[in-house]
Write a protein that holds these residues in place. Structure first.
Motif, PDB file in Angstrom:
ATOM      1  N   GLN A   9      40.709  13.040  16.395  1.00  0.00           N
ATOM      2  CA  GLN A   9      41.112  12.996  14.991  1.00  0.00           C
ATOM      3  C   GLN A   9      40.322  13.996  14.156  1.00  0.00           C
ATOM      4  OE1 GLN A   9      43.841  11.414  13.906  1.00  0.00           O
ATOM      5  NE2 GLN A   9      44.066  10.937  16.105  1.00  0.00           N
ATOM      6  N   ARG A  10      39.063  14.185  14.531  1.00  0.00           N
ATOM      7  CA  ARG A  10      38.236  15.176  13.835  1.00  0.00           C
ATOM      8  C   ARG A  10      38.805  16.577  14.068  1.00  0.00           C
ATOM      9  NH1 ARG A  10      35.911  18.135  10.825  1.00  0.00           N
ATOM     10  NH2 ARG A  10      33.683  18.609  10.743  1.00  0.00           N
ATOM     11  N   VAL A  11      39.240  16.850  15.295  1.00  0.00           N
ATOM     12  CA  VAL A  11      39.832  18.146  15.611  1.00  0.00           C
ATOM     13  C   VAL A  11      41.094  18.380  14.790  1.00  0.00           C
ATOM     14  CG1 VAL A  11      41.050  19.441  17.420  1.00  0.00           C
ATOM     15  CG2 VAL A  11      38.873  18.318  17.939  1.00  0.00           C
ATOM     16  N   LEU A  12      41.974  17.395  14.759  1.00  0.00           N
ATOM     17  CA  LEU A  12      43.236  17.542  14.025  1.00  0.00           C
ATOM     18  C   LEU A  12      42.984  17.685  12.524  1.00  0.00           C
ATOM     19  CD1 LEU A  12      45.350  14.880  15.954  1.00  0.00           C
ATOM     20  CD2 LEU A  12      45.410  17.367  16.219  1.00  0.00           C
ATOM     21  N   SER A  13      42.017  16.935  12.025  1.00  0.00           N
ATOM     22  CA  SER A  13      41.673  17.022  10.607  1.00  0.00           C
ATOM     23  C   SER A  13      41.103  18.402  10.271  1.00  0.00           C
ATOM     24  CB  SER A  13      40.653  15.934  10.254  1.00  0.00           C
ATOM     25  OG  SER A  13      40.219  16.055   8.919  1.00  0.00           O
ATOM     26  N   ALA A  14      40.263  18.928  11.161  1.00  0.00           N
ATOM     27  CA  ALA A  14      39.680  20.251  10.919  1.00  0.00           C
ATOM     28  C   ALA A  14      40.750  21.333  10.914  1.00  0.00           C
ATOM     29  CB  ALA A  14      38.619  20.553  11.978  1.00  0.00           C
ATOM     30  N   CYS A  15      41.705  21.242  11.837  1.00  0.00           N
ATOM     31  CA  CYS A  15      42.793  22.235  11.860  1.00  0.00           C
ATOM     32  C   CYS A  15      43.609  22.165  10.577  1.00  0.00           C
ATOM     33  CB  CYS A  15      43.683  22.000  13.078  1.00  0.00           C
ATOM     34  SG  CYS A  15      42.931  22.487  14.652  1.00  0.00           S
ATOM     35  N   VAL A 102      33.895  23.652  19.248  1.00  0.00           N
ATOM     36  CA  VAL A 102      32.839  22.962  18.506  1.00  0.00           C
ATOM     37  C   VAL A 102      32.861  21.465  18.824  1.00  0.00           C
ATOM     38  CG1 VAL A 102      31.879  22.495  16.227  1.00  0.00           C
ATOM     39  CG2 VAL A 102      32.986  24.692  16.672  1.00  0.00           C
ATOM     40  N   ALA A 103      34.061  20.894  18.884  1.00  0.00           N
ATOM     41  CA  ALA A 103      34.183  19.469  19.185  1.00  0.00           C
ATOM     42  C   ALA A 103      33.652  19.145  20.573  1.00  0.00           C
ATOM     43  CB  ALA A 103      35.637  19.037  19.061  1.00  0.00           C
ATOM     44  N   LEU A 104      33.855  20.051  21.504  1.00  0.00           N
ATOM     45  CA  LEU A 104      33.363  19.860  22.865  1.00  0.00           C
ATOM     46  C   LEU A 104      31.838  19.749  22.868  1.00  0.00           C
ATOM     47  CD1 LEU A 104      34.540  19.748  25.754  1.00  0.00           C
ATOM     48  CD2 LEU A 104      34.117  22.204  25.911  1.00  0.00           C
ATOM     49  N   LEU A 105      31.187  20.564  22.062  1.00  0.00           N
ATOM     50  CA  LEU A 105      29.733  20.492  21.977  1.00  0.00           C
ATOM     51  C   LEU A 105      29.287  19.219  21.261  1.00  0.00           C
ATOM     52  CD1 LEU A 105      28.925  24.232  21.186  1.00  0.00           C
ATOM     53  CD2 LEU A 105      28.863  23.048  23.388  1.00  0.00           C
ATOM     54  N   GLU A 106      30.047  18.796  20.262  1.00  0.00           N
ATOM     55  CA  GLU A 106      29.713  17.522  19.615  1.00  0.00           C
ATOM     56  C   GLU A 106      29.835  16.367  20.603  1.00  0.00           C
ATOM     57  OE1 GLU A 106      31.289  14.738  15.920  1.00  0.00           O
ATOM     58  OE2 GLU A 106      31.200  16.927  15.662  1.00  0.00           O
ATOM     59  N   ALA A 107      30.811  16.460  21.519  1.00  0.00           N
ATOM     60  CA  ALA A 107      31.010  15.406  22.512  1.00  0.00           C
ATOM     61  C   ALA A 107      29.816  15.273  23.463  1.00  0.00           C
ATOM     62  CB  ALA A 107      32.280  15.668  23.311  1.00  0.00           C
ATOM     63  N   LEU A 108      28.995  16.329  23.563  1.00  0.00           N
ATOM     64  CA  LEU A 108      27.808  16.247  24.418  1.00  0.00           C
ATOM     65  C   LEU A 108      26.751  15.314  23.844  1.00  0.00           C
ATOM     66  CD1 LEU A 108      27.361  20.017  25.401  1.00  0.00           C
ATOM     67  CD2 LEU A 108      28.189  18.159  26.867  1.00  0.00           C
ATOM     68  N   GLY A 109      26.879  14.992  22.566  1.00  0.00           N
ATOM     69  CA  GLY A 109      25.938  14.052  21.955  1.00  0.00           C
ATOM     70  C   GLY A 109      24.508  14.543  21.940  1.00  0.00           C
ATOM     71  N   GLY A 110      24.312  15.850  21.816  1.00  0.00           N
ATOM     72  CA  GLY A 110      22.966  16.402  21.764  1.00  0.00           C
ATOM     73  C   GLY A 110      22.404  16.801  23.117  1.00  0.00           C
ATOM     74  N   GLU A 389      47.196  13.137  22.092  1.00  0.00           N
ATOM     75  CA  GLU A 389      46.792  12.813  23.464  1.00  0.00           C
ATOM     76  C   GLU A 389      46.481  14.064  24.283  1.00  0.00           C
ATOM     77  OE1 GLU A 389      51.384  12.062  23.329  1.00  0.00           O
ATOM     78  OE2 GLU A 389      49.655  11.961  21.968  1.00  0.00           O
ATOM     79  N   ASP A 390      47.112  15.188  23.926  1.00  0.00           N
ATOM     80  CA  ASP A 390      46.816  16.429  24.632  1.00  0.00           C
ATOM     81  C   ASP A 390      45.453  16.986  24.221  1.00  0.00           C
ATOM     82  OD1 ASP A 390      49.323  16.014  25.626  1.00  0.00           O
ATOM     83  OD2 ASP A 390      50.254  17.745  24.650  1.00  0.00           O
ATOM     84  N   VAL A 391      45.107  16.808  22.947  1.00  0.00           N
ATOM     85  CA  VAL A 391      43.778  17.216  22.481  1.00  0.00           C
ATOM     86  C   VAL A 391      42.702  16.404  23.199  1.00  0.00           C
ATOM     87  CG1 VAL A 391      42.233  17.323  20.492  1.00  0.00           C
ATOM     88  CG2 VAL A 391      44.629  18.006  20.250  1.00  0.00           C
ATOM     89  N   THR A 392      42.930  15.103  23.312  1.00  0.00           N
ATOM     90  CA  THR A 392      41.980  14.251  24.036  1.00  0.00           C
ATOM     91  C   THR A 392      41.860  14.690  25.490  1.00  0.00           C
ATOM     92  OG1 THR A 392      42.556  12.368  22.607  1.00  0.00           O
ATOM     93  CG2 THR A 392      41.414  11.868  24.670  1.00  0.00           C
ATOM     94  N   ALA A 393      42.997  15.001  26.104  1.00  0.00           N
ATOM     95  CA  ALA A 393      42.986  15.468  27.496  1.00  0.00           C
ATOM     96  C   ALA A 393      42.185  16.760  27.624  1.00  0.00           C
ATOM     97  CB  ALA A 393      44.412  15.664  27.993  1.00  0.00           C
ATOM     98  N   ALA A 394      42.356  17.678  26.672  1.00  0.00           N
ATOM     99  CA  ALA A 394      41.635  18.949  26.716  1.00  0.00           C
ATOM    100  C   ALA A 394      40.135  18.724  26.582  1.00  0.00           C
ATOM    101  CB  ALA A 394      42.138  19.878  25.614  1.00  0.00           C
ATOM    102  N   LEU A 395      39.735  17.797  25.732  1.00  0.00           N
ATOM    103  CA  LEU A 395      38.308  17.486  25.583  1.00  0.00           C
ATOM    104  C   LEU A 395      37.750  16.874  26.862  1.00  0.00           C
ATOM    105  CD1 LEU A 395      38.308  16.031  21.958  1.00  0.00           C
ATOM    106  CD2 LEU A 395      37.179  18.138  22.699  1.00  0.00           C
ATOM    107  N   ARG A 396      38.496  15.982  27.469  1.00  0.00           N
ATOM    108  CA  ARG A 396      38.051  15.377  28.728  1.00  0.00           C
ATOM    109  C   ARG A 396      37.880  16.432  29.813  1.00  0.00           C
ATOM    110  NH1 ARG A 396      42.407  11.708  30.600  1.00  0.00           N
ATOM    111  NH2 ARG A 396      40.992  11.380  32.363  1.00  0.00           N
ATOM    112  N   VAL A 397      38.876  17.296  29.943  1.00  0.00           N
ATOM    113  CA  VAL A 397      38.814  18.348  30.960  1.00  0.00           C
ATOM    114  C   VAL A 397      37.669  19.313  30.658  1.00  0.00           C
ATOM    115  CG1 VAL A 397      40.030  20.370  31.879  1.00  0.00           C
ATOM    116  CG2 VAL A 397      41.223  18.178  31.643  1.00  0.00           C
ATOM    117  N   GLY A 398      37.505  19.665  29.385  1.00  0.00           N
ATOM    118  CA  GLY A 398      36.432  20.573  29.012  1.00  0.00           C
ATOM    119  C   GLY A 398      35.062  20.020  29.350  1.00  0.00           C
TER     120      GLY A 398
END
Length: 410
Positions: A9-15, A102-110, A389-398
């Motif tokens: 949702q953060r990704v979609l909101s940012a776009c 950027v979201a992918l790096l945020e998903a790393l949680g630091g 759901e495709d954005v979520t899939a891309a984050l998971r794969v990334g």
């Protein structure tokens, strides 16, 4: 680690936020170093700095942010896409790839990795303002030369002046070139076509990016009064160009896998009661095999010469881009395929019919791309979309891909 649904949702909101940063009210138009690019930079800079990244704008206007590794001497991985748009474009072409990075790096949680990650938002990819694409990525591979800086837009502003107007120094453009050890480059991008949707697949692995040629073709005749010049005495440049444009379409139909497009046309002097004396138009030709593409371009120019000769016109042409087909790096692609499989998603390898910054970066570093499906096959259009759901899939794969790179290297 961040919750991926919330991060989606953060990704979609940012776009959506970036889409409002436009040169034209009610339309998404953001060309090379136009005023709204400052807003885009500020928005993404704030997000990246919250993640502990160092952020800067390089001498050609690319936004770059570095996420440190777990040791200072580690190499780095590049992830990015472009921040410019076509006129009246969509919210996801280019921008989604930067936001996902950027979201992918945020998903790393630091968590720090065994390599640093540099996110790049390229200043220009579409070729809208100066008629030549990939200004941002060309600079990274050392191809921002004097000829590129001298190009002018329709207002007579050169690339060099556009850089100065943005507060940059064109004489330092060489400083944008990549230095040090770079492991590779990944670009998330919407497919911009209907294939993944037809297969009902969320993601696609890009095996290669087709080659493309871009030319400007000119027909010169003689302007005259529309009412007093008999038909048999006319040298109508627009009529000649129109005949040739029809031939371009027919020739492309006759060559499997070839696409050829005339997307821009300018008729001068441009009055309804004046026979057009000059026409300038674009030609875009693409094919997965360079020999087919170059042969087709030569044939289309021959057809233009035949039309011009028969109609008493002068013909000119200038090659603006001659980009060979580029295969994606097999090792990066293999690692990406492992990640898709580990996420229990269908694997589909495919070519890209569109040009991307990855094809330029491939000159310098191993490069790969991951497509997200485009609902309706739409792109370069205000109705361009992406599925959550495709954005979520891309984050998971990334995320899984980053883990695999740590485990197995590049």
């Amino acid at each position: 680690m961040a919750d991926l649904e919330s991060l989606t949702q953060r990704v979609l909101s940012a776009c959506a936020d970036l889409a409002r940063m436009s040169q034209e009210p009610g339309r998404i138009t953001r060309t090379f170093l136009s005023p709204p690019m400052r807003q885009v930079h500020a928005y993404l800079k704030e997000w990246m700095e919250r993640l502990g990244m160092s952020v800067w704008v390089d001498p050609v206007g690319n936004l770059r942010g570095y996420y440190p590794a777990n040791k200072p001497t580690a190499p780095r991985l590049l992830i990015g896409s472009h921040l410019d748009t076509v006129p009246n474009g969509g919210a996801y072409d280019g921008a989604l790839g930067v936001v996902l990075a950027v979201a992918l790096l945020e998903a790393l949680g630091g968590r720090r990795l065994g390599f640093g990650v540099e996110v790049i938002g390229f200043s220009e990819e579409e070729g809208v303002r100066f008629g030549v694409p990939f200004i941002g990525s060309r600079a990274l591979v050392g191809r921002a030369d004097a000829a590129l800086l001298a190009l002018k837009d329709e207002q007579g502003v050169s690339v060099a002046q556009a850089l100065r107007d943005f507060g940059l120094e064109p004489e330092r453009v060489g400083g944008a070139a990549l230095e040090g050890e770079v492991l590779g480059y990944l670009e998330f991008h919407i497919e911009q076509g209907p294939v993944l949707e037809s297969l009902e697949y969320p993601l696609g692995l890009v095996e290669a990016i087709v080659g493309q040629s871009r030319l400007e073709v000119g027909f010169r005749g003689k302007a005259g009064h529309a009412g007093t010049t008999p038909m048999h005495l006319r040298r109508d440049a627009l009529a000649g160009a129109a005949e040739w444009i029809g031939l371009v379409e027919r020739e492309a139909w006759g060559e499997p896998g070839l696409v050829a497009t005339v997307g821009q046309i300018q008729a001068l002097p441009g009055a309804g009661n004046v026979i057009p004396g000059e026409v300038r138009c674009s030609l875009d030709v693409r094919h997965a095999l360079d020999e087919v593409r170059t042969r087709s371009v030569a044939h289309l120019i021959t057809r233009a010469q035949q039309v011009a000769q028969r109609r008493g016109l002068e013909l000119s042409w200038e090659v603006k881009l001659d980009q060979g087909a580029v295969p994606c790096d097999p090792t990066l692609l293999e690692r990406l395929e492992w990640a898709v499989q580990d996420c229990e998603l269908p694997v589909h390898r495919m070519p890209s019919g569109a040009g991307h910054d990855a094809m330029v970066l491939a000159e310098r570093v191993p490069s790969a791309m991951l497509f997200l499906r485009s609902p309706g096959g739409l792109s370069h259009h205000p109705d361009e979309r992406v599925l959550p759901e495709d954005v979520t899939a891309a984050l998971r794969v990334g995320l899984r891909w980053l883990e695999i790179l740590e485990e197995h290297g590049v």
